[in-house]
Structures are given as C-alpha cells and as structure tokens.
Design a protein around this motif. Structure first.
Motif, PDB file in Angstrom:
ATOM      1  N   LEU A 376     -32.506 -40.490  27.565  1.00 40.07           N
ATOM      2  CA  LEU A 376     -31.819 -41.019  28.750  1.00 40.07           C
ATOM      3  C   LEU A 376     -31.527 -39.919  29.757  1.00 40.07           C
ATOM      4  O   LEU A 376     -31.578 -40.153  30.974  1.00 40.07           O
ATOM      5  N   GLN A 377     -31.225 -38.720  29.285  1.00 45.10           N
ATOM      6  CA  GLN A 377     -30.996 -37.602  30.200  1.00 45.10           C
ATOM      7  C   GLN A 377     -32.261 -37.277  30.985  1.00 45.10           C
ATOM      8  O   GLN A 377     -32.193 -36.896  32.161  1.00 45.10           O
ATOM      9  N   ALA A 380     -33.006 -40.251  33.463  1.00 51.40           N
ATOM     10  CA  ALA A 380     -31.969 -40.368  34.490  1.00 51.40           C
ATOM     11  C   ALA A 380     -32.334 -39.581  35.748  1.00 51.40           C
ATOM     12  O   ALA A 380     -31.805 -39.871  36.830  1.00 51.40           O
ATOM     13  N   VAL A 387     -30.555 -48.961  37.158  1.00 50.74           N
ATOM     14  CA  VAL A 387     -29.396 -48.726  36.302  1.00 50.74           C
ATOM     15  C   VAL A 387     -29.361 -49.731  35.159  1.00 50.74           C
ATOM     16  O   VAL A 387     -28.898 -49.417  34.056  1.00 50.74           O
ATOM     17  N   VAL A 390     -31.301 -48.366  32.175  1.00 50.38           N
ATOM     18  CA  VAL A 390     -30.572 -47.312  31.470  1.00 50.38           C
ATOM     19  C   VAL A 390     -29.453 -47.916  30.623  1.00 50.38           C
ATOM     20  O   VAL A 390     -29.268 -47.556  29.446  1.00 50.38           O
ATOM     21  N   ALA A 411     -26.015 -37.830  30.130  1.00 51.25           N
ATOM     22  CA  ALA A 411     -27.010 -38.723  30.738  1.00 51.25           C
ATOM     23  C   ALA A 411     -26.413 -39.492  31.904  1.00 51.25           C
ATOM     24  O   ALA A 411     -27.043 -39.623  32.974  1.00 51.25           O
ATOM     25  N   ILE A 412     -25.195 -39.987  31.733  1.00 51.77           N
ATOM     26  CA  ILE A 412     -24.532 -40.727  32.821  1.00 51.77           C
ATOM     27  C   ILE A 412     -24.265 -39.806  34.010  1.00 51.77           C
ATOM     28  O   ILE A 412     -24.475 -40.187  35.174  1.00 51.77           O
ATOM     29  N   TYR A 415     -27.463 -39.195  35.893  1.00 56.67           N
ATOM     30  CA  TYR A 415     -27.865 -40.382  36.660  1.00 56.67           C
ATOM     31  C   TYR A 415     -27.024 -40.530  37.928  1.00 56.67           C
ATOM     32  O   TYR A 415     -27.554 -40.845  39.007  1.00 56.67           O
ATOM     33  N   GLU A 418     -28.182 -37.982  40.516  1.00 56.95           N
ATOM     34  CA  GLU A 418     -29.490 -38.277  41.106  1.00 56.95           C
ATOM     35  C   GLU A 418     -29.484 -39.561  41.922  1.00 56.95           C
ATOM     36  O   GLU A 418     -30.442 -39.840  42.630  1.00 56.95           O
ATOM     37  N   HIS A 419     -28.422 -40.356  41.791  1.00 55.09           N
ATOM     38  CA  HIS A 419     -28.327 -41.627  42.523  1.00 55.09           C
ATOM     39  C   HIS A 419     -26.991 -41.659  43.270  1.00 55.09           C
ATOM     40  O   HIS A 419     -26.099 -42.446  42.927  1.00 55.09           O
ATOM     41  N   LEU A 430     -22.470 -48.798  34.456  1.00 55.83           N
ATOM     42  CA  LEU A 430     -23.027 -47.654  33.745  1.00 55.83           C
ATOM     43  C   LEU A 430     -21.981 -46.963  32.889  1.00 55.83           C
ATOM     44  O   LEU A 430     -22.260 -46.541  31.759  1.00 55.83           O
TER      45      LEU A 430
END
Length: 588
Positions: A376-377, A380, A387, A390, A411-412, A415, A418-419, A430
């Motif tokens: 997930l990392q 992400a 989302v 994920v 990972a969260i 994400y 990056e978003h 999330l």
C-alpha cells in the motif's frame, strides 16, 4: 562435439545459377530436381547405393538422361547433397548439427545394407549410437535439430532415443558428471576442483523447443528421483530463456521480436501445467511474474486462477516489489493492478482459515499483513490510485494481522501527501481504518503534528497519547493535571464542532449539520474510551449538557482560548491551531 569424416575425394560440386553440377569428363545422365535446385549427376555412382533411385529410373520411360522430382525428400537439397557426395566418395563431415537431416534423407533414398554393404544408413547409425548418444551436448543438439523433420525423426526413433539418453544423464548424481555443460549463472566460476551444481542441466535443456522440453520435464517428473525444486528451477530457466519479460535476473534471454503473443501464451500455459504440485517447488516471485505476464497475454481464466491459487499459497514469502503487477485494463488510469493483489490476499486467507489453529498461522498472517501494508505504501504514490481501492485492500486484512498500525499509518500518510486535493469525506474514509491505539508512541506523536490528517484522527491520537501517562506498571489513575488536559482536549474538539452555532441566521451547510450536536464532556470521553472496539468515541451526543466554556460571544471565546494557549502543552497548542484554522476557513 563429436564428428565423423567420410570419403577422401575433394569436393567437385559447383553452382551455376540454380544448378549444381559435378566436375567430370563424363556427361551427366541423371537430373534430380529438389525445390528450386537442379542437380546434374551420374547414374553410375548413385544407383548402386540408392534403392529409391534404382526403382524410379527403372520405371522411367525416358531414354538417356533421366529427370526425377524429389521435392518431398526430408532435409531438402542440403540433405540430398550429403547423400550424393557420399555416393561419389567426396569428403563429408557429419556431426550432431547435420546428422538428423542426413539420416532421414538416407532412409528416404533407401541407402541401406540391403542395397549395398557398408551403405550410408549403417554408418550413420553407428555414429549415432557410439558418439552422439554418448555425449551430453551432442544429444541436446541432435534433439533440437529434429524440429526440421519432426515426423521422420519420430518415426525413425531419433527423438525417443535422444530423450532417453538425456534423461539418463540428468538422473546421474552431480559427482558423476564428467562431460561439459552450459552454466552461466552469476557467482559460478567453472574450475577444475569446483563441484558440479545440482541444476547443471537446466540451461542446455532450455534450448529445446517447447514440445521437446515438455517431454524431457515430463520424463524427469515420472521418475520421482529429482526434488520438485530442481524441476521448478528448470521451468524458471526456460521461462527466462523464452519469455523475455521475466529476465530481470537472467542475462541469457533472446529477443522476442519474432515471437507472437500466441506463441508466448502457449509457452506460459505449458510452464504452468508443468509446475510440480509440491509447495515451494517454485518461488512466489516467479509465480507472480508469470501472473503479470498472464495479464498481458490474456491467458485462459483457468490458467490465471491456478496462478492466483499457487501464489496465494506462498504469499507470505513474497516481497512488495513482486506484487507491483502493472494494470492491463485500458480503462484504469492507475499503474498497478491492486485488484489482483486483493484476489491473492483472498486466496491466502481461504487457506489460512483452514489451518488457523496451527502455531505458525499467526506468524504467517502477521507477515502477510506487513506485506500488504508495504504494498500500500508503494501504490499510494500513484496519483491516480482511487482511495476506494486503497481502503478496500487495507480493510481486507484481518485485524489479527496488524498488531501495530505503524506501517498502515505510513501508507495513509504517503497517500495524503500525494493527493493534497483529496476531499474531506475521502480523508475520513481512508483514516477510519487506522487505530491510533495500535500506533507506537513516536508514530502517534507524528500523527498529532500531521496537518494532513483529519481533526478527528488527531484527537484520537491525542487521547491515547495522554492515556499513556497512567498506563504504567502500577496502573495508577490519571492525575488531576492529566485529567484537566483531557478536558482541554475535549473542549477544543467541542469548540470546533459547536463554533458554527455562533453564526446568525446565515448559517453555512456545515453549521446546519452540526447544530444538533452538543459538546463532549470529559466523562463522556472516558466512557467512549472503554468501547469494545478499543477506539475512542469522538461523536458528541445530544444528551450531554453544554460546558460553561460554550461562548455566547464569539470574540470573548476567542480571547479566552488565546489566553489559555500560552500555558497549554505543545500538543494542545497544535490542536488549538488546527481548530482555529477550521474556524477561519468557515468564515471565509
């Protein structure tokens, strides 16, 4: 490589346009046409050795020069010329490279002992038995050359005898291997005193055509002598040889420009069908690379399902990079096939539930949980990754697989970075899978200061960070100062929720959604902390009385908070700034 030399005369064949002729003072009286080549020869040296030519010439109605059509001779014009030179006594060199075509052509022309003693077929048979079948590489090269005349080679027993010879040598203990072989693996240096590796035969066998390779592997498996891992290694080498997309660790691959997708698909399906049923016979990395290529080639659902099942059985052994399978769906704008990883996880969990009572099963599921969080990392970082994908994969991991949520938090966090334009609702969706109680202290501190997280998640992290102060060995109750800190946290969260109520008749939609919520009292917070799921309940309830700090005048409330912020701990000041920023955004 063994050779056989026959004949003593020099080569007197020459070419003139599309005609091959022998230099001689005697006029030619026999013309043989093969494909686009015409051979002008003599009956006298050929007919006594070739039973077929005798028969054809005897029934020919032509007088003088006879013309024969031999377009169906196995091996074509090159094989016929070898037979013709043998009849003339011209020097020829035979080896594993040209034996098959020469032998099949000699059989076709009936150059047997029944026609003349010491004929060509007998000499070729002796060479095949005493030289070619005794050698390792000679047998491999001969078997590979049968692809030019497969039916003749099968009918004459060449393929069967070569396979038997190769199988006999493969089954020999490595200590008894005395012949040369090809072995180009990294780290292996061929020395006189170096021991022979157990998989010494795999590279030479990988040169064979698919059908011949399948026959070799099937014969090896039927003996039940070699371990499944060795057979799996042979399949891996063959895949690296003929499927260039799998050559990340091998430098012996060929260009795939001339290979069609259908041919690759056939190779892939054959390799999958040959994988031993024993667990661990091939690595999970190899299975996942086959699965990645299966996506690209569009193999049958049965083959893909088998690869998913086999990969799921060994998912614990995989690395995050193994799971980064490119997405092949044209409608998907993201890079990786996250749905495929979900299918692998589902396959693993089905098997894990059947053996969950075993002692190793807990360790296994925890390892898979770490693997999924690491994956997930990686995904992400894809700015186009939805989302929902994920969240779906993260929620598919059982709770027992995550004794700590530090990797999930990473990972969260990646994400969210990056978003940056992610909607608030998506952020909450999330972060709802994150359990702040399972975060290590240093990660929890990072979460408190992380401005990308929703306010609710930060408050949860603060609650558990404060609760750490009294969960020591003596299990003492929280001190008055700690209890007051909890009240301050609760008050800040309450102020943030109730602030829109201070607006006049022009309330925002957010205020409308919050106007029925009352502040959270400290007693209510403590009660929420004891919920069965271990997560703090942060939702205010309507039956909770309002605090005295619920300010009637907004400016007066702001002054009180500003005064108090100077004496608050650092984490409370951070939370105060966050709530203040929320108010300012609401005003704007």
């Amino acid at each position: 490589m063994k050779f056989m030399k026959l004949g003593t005369r020099p080569d007197t064949f020459y070419t003139e346009e599309a005609t091959r002729t022998v230099i001689s003072g005697v006029p030619t009286d026999l013309t043989v046409r093969i494909n686009n080549i015409s051979y002008h020869l003599h009956k006298l040296p050929l007919l006594p050795k070739c039973g077929l030519l005798q028969q054809l010439c005897s029934v020919s109605e032509e007088s003088g020069n006879v013309t024969l059509e031999l377009h169906d001779i196995p091996g074509g014009e090159n094989a016929f010329e070898l037979c013709a030179k043998f009849c003339y006594g011209i020097t020829i060199n035979l080896s594993a490279h040209n034996f098959v075509s020469a032998f099949c052509a000699a059989k076709f022309l009936r150059m047997t002992e029944a026609v003349e003693k010491g004929n060509f077929v007998a000499k070729l048979e002796a060479f095949f038995t005493s030289c070619i079948l005794e050698g390792w590489k000679d047998s491999i090269v001969t078997l590979r050359s049968t692809g030019m005349v497969p039916e003749w080679s099968e009918n004459l027993g060449i393929i069967r005898r070569c396979i038997d010879s190769i199988l006999e040598k493969i089954l020999k203990p490595p200590a008894k291997v005395t012949w040369s072989f090809t072995y180009t693996r990294l780290g292996y240096e061929r020395k006189g005193h170096h021991s022979v590796p157990r998989d010494w035969w795999t590279e030479d066998v990988s040169d064979l055509d698919l059908d011949l390779f399948r026959c070799i592997i099937a014969a090896v498996r039927s003996t039940n002598i070699l371990p499944p891992q060795l057979i799996g290694e042979a399949l891996h080498v063959y895949a690296c040889r003929w499927l260039p997309d799998l050559t990340k660790t091998s430098g012996s691959s060929e260009s795939s420009g001339a290979q069609s997708a259908q041919r690759k698909q056939q190779i892939l399906e054959t390799i999958v069908s040959l994988i031993p049923v024993d667990g661990g016979s091939v690595s999970v990395g190899f299975l996942l690379r086959l699965l990645s290529l299966a996506n690209l080639l569009g193999v049958s659902p049965v083959i893909k399902a088998e690869l998913i099942r086999r990969s799921g059985q060994q998912l614990e052994e995989a690395k995050p990079n193994d799971l980064l399978v490119p997405s092949c769906n044209c409608d998907d704008h993201y890079s990786y096939d996250i749905d495929l990883v979900g299918a692998l996880l589902e396959s693993f969990l089905r098997l894990w539930k059947r053996r969950s009572r075993e002692r190793q099963s807990i360790k296994s599921i925890i390892n898979v949980g770490k693997l999924v969080d690491s994956y997930l990392q990686a995904v992400a970082m894809d700015v186009n990754m939805p989302v929902q994908k994920v969240v779906s994969l993260a929620e598919a991991v059982p709770e027992i697989a995550r004794p700590q949520h530090d990797q999930l938090y990473k990972a969260i966090n990646i994400y969210l970075k990056e978003h940056p334009g992610l909607a608030k609702a998506d952020k909450k969706q999330l972060c709802r899978i994150l359990d702040c109680q399972k975060l290590p202290p240093e990660i929890r501190l990072h979460a408190v200061r992380n401005e990308n997280l929703p306010l609710r998640t930060i408050v949860q992290a603060l609650f558990f960070d404060q609760g750490r102060g009294y969960r020591g060995k003596d299990q003492k109750l929280p001190t008055g100062e700690q209890f007051r800190s909890w009240q301050q946290i609760s008050q800040l969260c309450t102020d943030d929720m109730s602030k829109p109520k201070l607006r006049s008749s022009k309330e925002s939609p957010e205020a409308e959604g919050l106007k029925h919520h009352a502040p959270v009292a400290s007693k209510r917070v403590n009660k929420n902390l004891s919920k069965s799921d271990g997560r703090p309940g942060m939702e205010p309830t309507s039956d909770t009385p309002r605090h005295d700090g619920a300010v009637r005048d907004s400016r007066k409330g702001k002054e009180v908070r500003d005064r108090n912020n100077g004496s608050k701990p650092e984490h409370l000041q951070i939370l105060a700034r966050r709530t203040g920023s929320h108010h300012s955004q609401g005003k704007s």
